[in-house]
Design an enzyme around this catalytic site. Structure first.
Site, PDB file in Angstrom:
ATOM      1  N   ASN A   1      -2.883  19.247  -1.298  1.00 43.98           N
ATOM      2  CA  ASN A   1      -3.946  18.775  -0.406  1.00 43.98           C
ATOM      3  C   ASN A   1      -3.544  18.814   1.058  1.00 43.98           C
ATOM      4  OD1 ASN A   1      -5.929  18.301  -2.243  1.00 43.98           O
ATOM      5  ND2 ASN A   1      -6.013  16.092  -1.956  1.00 43.98           N
TER       6      ASN A   1
ATOM      7  N   GLY B   1      -2.917   7.988  -4.647  1.00 44.85           N
ATOM      8  CA  GLY B   1      -2.319   9.194  -5.204  1.00 44.85           C
ATOM      9  C   GLY B   1      -1.161   9.700  -4.362  1.00 44.85           C
ATOM     10  N   ASP B   2      -0.399  10.582  -4.949  1.00 41.70           N
ATOM     11  CA  ASP B   2       0.699  11.278  -4.271  1.00 41.70           C
ATOM     12  C   ASP B   2       0.938  12.547  -5.091  1.00 41.70           C
ATOM     13  OD1 ASP B   2       2.889  10.645  -2.021  1.00 41.70           O
ATOM     14  OD2 ASP B   2       3.952  11.584  -3.682  1.00 41.70           O
TER      15      ASP B   2
ATOM     16  N   SER C   1      -7.036   5.693   3.490  1.00 41.72           N
ATOM     17  CA  SER C   1      -6.957   4.789   2.340  1.00 41.72           C
ATOM     18  C   SER C   1      -7.275   3.357   2.774  1.00 41.72           C
ATOM     19  CB  SER C   1      -5.563   4.843   1.704  1.00 41.72           C
ATOM     20  OG  SER C   1      -5.401   5.999   0.926  1.00 41.72           O
TER      21      SER C   1
ATOM     22  N   LYS D   1       5.032   3.446   8.437  1.00 43.87           N
ATOM     23  CA  LYS D   1       3.860   4.309   8.561  1.00 43.87           C
ATOM     24  C   LYS D   1       2.591   3.472   8.555  1.00 43.87           C
ATOM     25  CE  LYS D   1       3.738   7.891   5.870  1.00 43.87           C
ATOM     26  NZ  LYS D   1       3.537   8.785   4.701  1.00 43.87           N
TER      27      LYS D   1
ATOM     28  N   THR E   1      -4.808  13.484   5.252  1.00 42.25           N
ATOM     29  CA  THR E   1      -3.414  13.700   5.687  1.00 42.25           C
ATOM     30  C   THR E   1      -3.289  15.016   6.446  1.00 42.25           C
ATOM     31  OG1 THR E   1      -2.671  12.498   3.717  1.00 42.25           O
ATOM     32  CG2 THR E   1      -1.007  13.713   4.950  1.00 42.25           C
TER      33      THR E   1
ATOM     34  N   LYS F   1       0.858  -1.193   0.000  1.00 45.42           N
ATOM     35  CA  LYS F   1       0.000   0.000   0.000  1.00 45.42           C
ATOM     36  C   LYS F   1       0.879   1.222   0.000  1.00 45.42           C
ATOM     37  CE  LYS F   1      -4.001   1.948   0.096  1.00 45.42           C
ATOM     38  NZ  LYS F   1      -3.507   2.827  -0.984  1.00 45.42           N
TER      39      LYS F   1
ATOM     40  N   GLN G   1       6.939   3.909   4.025  1.00 44.08           N
ATOM     41  CA  GLN G   1       5.553   3.479   4.006  1.00 44.08           C
ATOM     42  C   GLN G   1       5.337   2.200   4.812  1.00 44.08           C
ATOM     43  OE1 GLN G   1       3.582   5.598   1.706  1.00 44.08           O
ATOM     44  NE2 GLN G   1       1.953   4.922   3.059  1.00 44.08           N
TER      45      GLN G   1
ATOM     46  N   LYS H   1       5.517   1.814  -3.027  1.00 40.38           N
ATOM     47  CA  LYS H   1       5.444   3.147  -3.624  1.00 40.38           C
ATOM     48  C   LYS H   1       5.740   3.023  -5.112  1.00 40.38           C
ATOM     49  CE  LYS H   1       4.666   7.404  -2.080  1.00 40.38           C
ATOM     50  NZ  LYS H   1       3.662   7.773  -1.079  1.00 40.38           N
TER      51      LYS H   1
END
Length: 451
Positions: free
Chosen positions: A230, A152-153, A377, A101, A196, A77, A98, A113
């Site tokens: 964002n 998304g990123d 997410s 996290k 976030t 993820k 990630q 990623k």
């Protein structure tokens, strides 16, 4: 094992290693040390060519990537980033971060990623859509709801996610939760765009309450924010909602600083949202830069004046050691990274020394402070699996609970395995690294994932 030509990944790896090796963790649990050489290598690295047609009919070529780093806790993820700076070092660093996290959220998610060196800036919507569809035509073979669920990123907006989701559905004849951050009508989740930024602010609120033993709050605090995507937008709006004064936003071209002591206002944030939706810079809006102070080519940290809280929400290594020192001199007492690895290694040293020696500037690393995005997410994945949609209030409540849990995990692990500073503030930096590492290591141990 960690290549010297991958500086971002090397930095992220050293952060974890220093936290676990300098703590008492391996004294208490020496068996976990065997995880270190295994966890530093991705389970799989995918690199592929993406060919697409621009509006003039020319064939264009970019490179696409997906780093599937660790699946001990669940499907890979992590986001997809479209930016010209994208390379394997950056994606390996982001995928490595990630892992831990996602572990801190408590949800069943591994770490990964991906992305491309494609630059959405200056491209038409049609070009972005064609590229996104071409990217998915290469990626779809390697992902799935039980395998790898991208999101998304930077550069991958809701528009891009929707274009990729539609292409996946056409290719597979399958309607599934293959991506998160989707449109609400196609399986998206309430609060996902805000998650976030909101999560960073919820985390800071816990920092303030802990440091003041419950006698203080974010209300009235002066907040410096970098970035204008964002994360920065919704962090700013949540700060304003809770009574804080937001003093700055920024983008790659410069910094906007509030003209008066009342700070920026929600209407300014909405104006910035409009600019970013059109892929424009803050400098392109004469109304904003004429009413407020605008500094071209600068980050906010040395220009924003007196602050209580700093929220780096732009990109990696966006706070240098000198800027960290400037923030402390300006009165900053809380730093929470909305970006991944937002502080350079040297800046982390400055902040951690400040905490340990009693000056009291407390740093929250990105893997803890900005985990709200991937947490929601994960909640979107759960809703997709149930073919259901949860209300705005329910998702926001779950997000707040997860950020509270992450803060508690970080302080508990730091208190257990590290020494606190003179102000009795445990290292959130080490605590987050330790709590995430232990959770992943125990999962790897359970399934013999190190053989």
């Amino acid at each position: 094992m960690v290549a010297p030509h991958e500086p971002e990944f090397q930095q992220a790896y050293k952060e974890i290693i220093s936290s676990v090796e300098d703590s008492k963790l391996f004294d208490a649990h020496p068996e976990l040390k065997r995880v270190l050489p295994v966890i530093s290598i991705p389970e799989r690295v995918l690199q592929f060519r993406v060919t697409w047609e621009d509006d003039q009919g020319n064939c264009r070529v970019n490179t696409g990537y997906r780093v599937q780093f660790n699946s001990a806790l669940g499907p890979y993820k992590g986001g997809l980033r479209f930016h010209p700076s994208v390379n394997l070092s950056i994606l390996k660093f982001l995928g490595f971060e990630q892992i831990f996290k996602n572990a801190l959220t408590g949800l069943p998610m591994g770490g990964g990623k991906g992305g491309s060196d494609f630059d959405p800036k200056g491209k038409s919507d049609a070009e972005i859509r064609r590229f996104s569809q071409a990217f998915m035509r290469q990626l779809y073979r390697h992902i799935g709801p039980q395998t790898d669920v991208p999101a998304g990123d930077i550069g991958v907006t809701g528009f891009v996610v929707n274009a990729m989701f539609g292409e996946y559905k056409r290719l597979r004849n399958e309607y599934s939760g293959i991506l998160t951050g989707k449109h609400m009508l196609t399986g998206g989740s309430n609060i996902r765009p805000e998650a976030t930024g909101y999560g960073v602010v919820y985390y800071v609120c816990h920092m303030i309450q802990y440091a003041s033993k419950g006698s203080d709050s974010i209300s009235g605090k002066r907040v410096a924010i970098s970035g204008s995507g964002n994360v920065a937008q919704y962090a700013a709006l949540k700060c304003m909602e809770l009574g804080a004064v937001v003093k700055s936003l920024s983008d790659s071209k410069g910094t906007l600083i509030a003209a008066g002591p009342e700070g920026l206002t929600p209407d300014i944030i909405y104006k910035v949202q409009e600019l970013k939706d059109k892929r424009l810079a803050i400098a392109d809006c004469k109304e904003l830069i004429s009413k407020h102070k605008y500094i071209a080519g600068a980050r906010p940290w040395t220009h924003v004046g007196e602050v209580d809280i700093a929220l780096p929400c732009a990109t990696q290594n966006e706070v240098s050691a000198e800027e960290a020192e400037a923030l402390i001199k300006a009165g900053c007492r809380f730093v929470a990274e909305g970006s991944n690895m937002g502080s350079s290694a040297e800046a982390v040293e400055v902040f951690e020394k400040s905490r340990a020696t009693g000056e009291g500037c407390w740093l929250a690393p990105g893997k803890a402070a900005n985990a709200g995005g991937v947490a929601v997410s994960g909640l979107e994945m759960a809703q997709n699996a149930q073919f259901s949609t949860w209300s705005h209030a329910e998702v926001d409540g779950r997000l707040a609970d997860i950020m509270n849990s992450i803060f508690s995990q970080s302080t508990d692990a730091a208190s257990k395995y590290c020494d606190s500073g003179k102000n009795n503030l445990p290292s959130l930096f080490d605590g987050a690294n330790l709590a995430g590492f232990v959770r992943v290591a125990r999962a790897m141990e359970a399934i013999a994932d190190w053989w």
